[in-house]
Write a protein that holds these residues in place. Sequence first.
Motif, PDB file in Angstrom:
ATOM      1  N   LEU A  82       0.834  -1.202   0.000  1.00  0.00           N
ATOM      2  CA  LEU A  82       0.000   0.000   0.000  1.00  0.00           C
ATOM      3  C   LEU A  82       0.869   1.253   0.000  1.00  0.00           C
TER       4      LEU A  82
ATOM      5  N   SER B 207       2.889   1.659  -3.203  1.00  0.00           N
ATOM      6  CA  SER B 207       2.020   2.066  -4.306  1.00  0.00           C
ATOM      7  C   SER B 207       1.703   3.561  -4.239  1.00  0.00           C
TER       8      SER B 207
ATOM      9  N   LEU C  90      -2.331  -0.083  -8.070  1.00  0.00           N
ATOM     10  CA  LEU C  90      -1.987  -0.567  -6.731  1.00  0.00           C
ATOM     11  C   LEU C  90      -1.883  -2.083  -6.715  1.00  0.00           C
TER      12      LEU C  90
END
Length: 465
Positions: free
Chosen positions: A273, A276, A333
């Motif tokens: 996360l 990204s 992502l």
Amino acid sequence: MKLDLNTETVSLQEQELLQGLTEASDPAAERFPLNDIQESFLSGRLLQRDDEEAGCHIYFEFAEPRIDLERLQKAWQQLISRHAMLRTVVHQNATQEVRPVADCRYRIAVQDMQAEPIEAAAPAILQTRERLSHCYYDFGQWPLFSIELSLLPNQIGIIHFSIDEWLLDGYSLTLLMQEWYQLYLQPKTQLQPLSYSFKDYVLAQKAAEKSTAFRQSLSYWRDFRLHPGPALVSGADANASQERKRYSRYIAADTWAAAKSAARQERLSPTALLLSLFCESLWQLSEQQAFSIILTLFNRQPLHPEVDQIVGPFVSTTFLSYAGQEATLTDRLQGVQDQLWANLDHQQVSGIRILREKRGQGQAPASIPVVFTSTLNKAGSKANDSWLEKMRYSISQTPQVSMDHQVLELKGELHLNFDVIAAAIAPEQMEALMDLYSGLLQQVATAGIAQLALTASASGFRRKA
């Protein structure tokens, strides 16, 4: 972390390194070879100008009330005896050796300002910081660390800690700080003796390069496409100032917990996360189709039950290529997570070896100056009950890396640190990057990934590729 991308000169240096590696291949020899990341540090040292002294280096300051110098000293000496890498000397022929415990007595230098006016302390601390945060440790030198103690009039002790990354990685550092703090608080603590060493690990890794898994990983990386680094961050200029500045943002524990929960719903790891969103922010502000960044991996293979208890530069490097066009943000992502898993499946080959292969193919980019380091797994857990909880200042120095972004969780709070060469990115661009990055993370926490909206205000800071 240093990756030397000088495609004309590194290959010549590598020829000089081969002799040292061959001489050190015998497991019974006192000297043993450097691993890939250490070789990279060595190559960078050998390629520096005569007037350039910059190594891969970490500096911390810790504050402790009513500090006991004798206990602090004794605890550190116990760690010197325990961890062979703290007694290690690096040689210019790409080998290293461990000195006997009896030859490695270390005394912490003390600056006693307890009887001086409190206003005199700050300039003295800054002078010590300036000196130790730019330490340069040379070949054949012991120790490759420096510790000093400033005793202040208000009964506070400041520990100044400097160490070269030739000796350890981020996980090793947090392990070391936890053990040192434990031994300081509880001097009677008996740590379990170690029978395995970093030397054992390095020799096993060198032998594994003959395996089928290594050859398969090499084939994967030969087909992997590398791009130049993000246009927002310029590559390190050897003729420009190398002065570094730390920028930081902190994400509250409840916000970070919500963001992790949202990531899990999309089958994203916390590291994926953050990686990204960091890349997305760089992409939006750089306005280029694709770029690559360097990732650091705390790459300890389970070769022995004690492998997680020893200190050493186990860190390896790999790469992530990010392309923002022709996909939704959610797709991008998920693409980062998929690429991470694929790269980890082929982590037998280090980033240093990958660059050698790319140079041979004529495909090495001129510069990849941005590094991303996550300590959210093992290293983050070791940061608790440690001197790291007493940290009041830190900075890292990595030649030829213009931006080193580190993510760390302490007591549930997320720390986003950026060590940057000041000349590589303008302050307003750096602030725009952090605003966009933390703003995207806030949106994930409050609305989830599926509803993530792009931050329009960042467009005013976009830089032409």
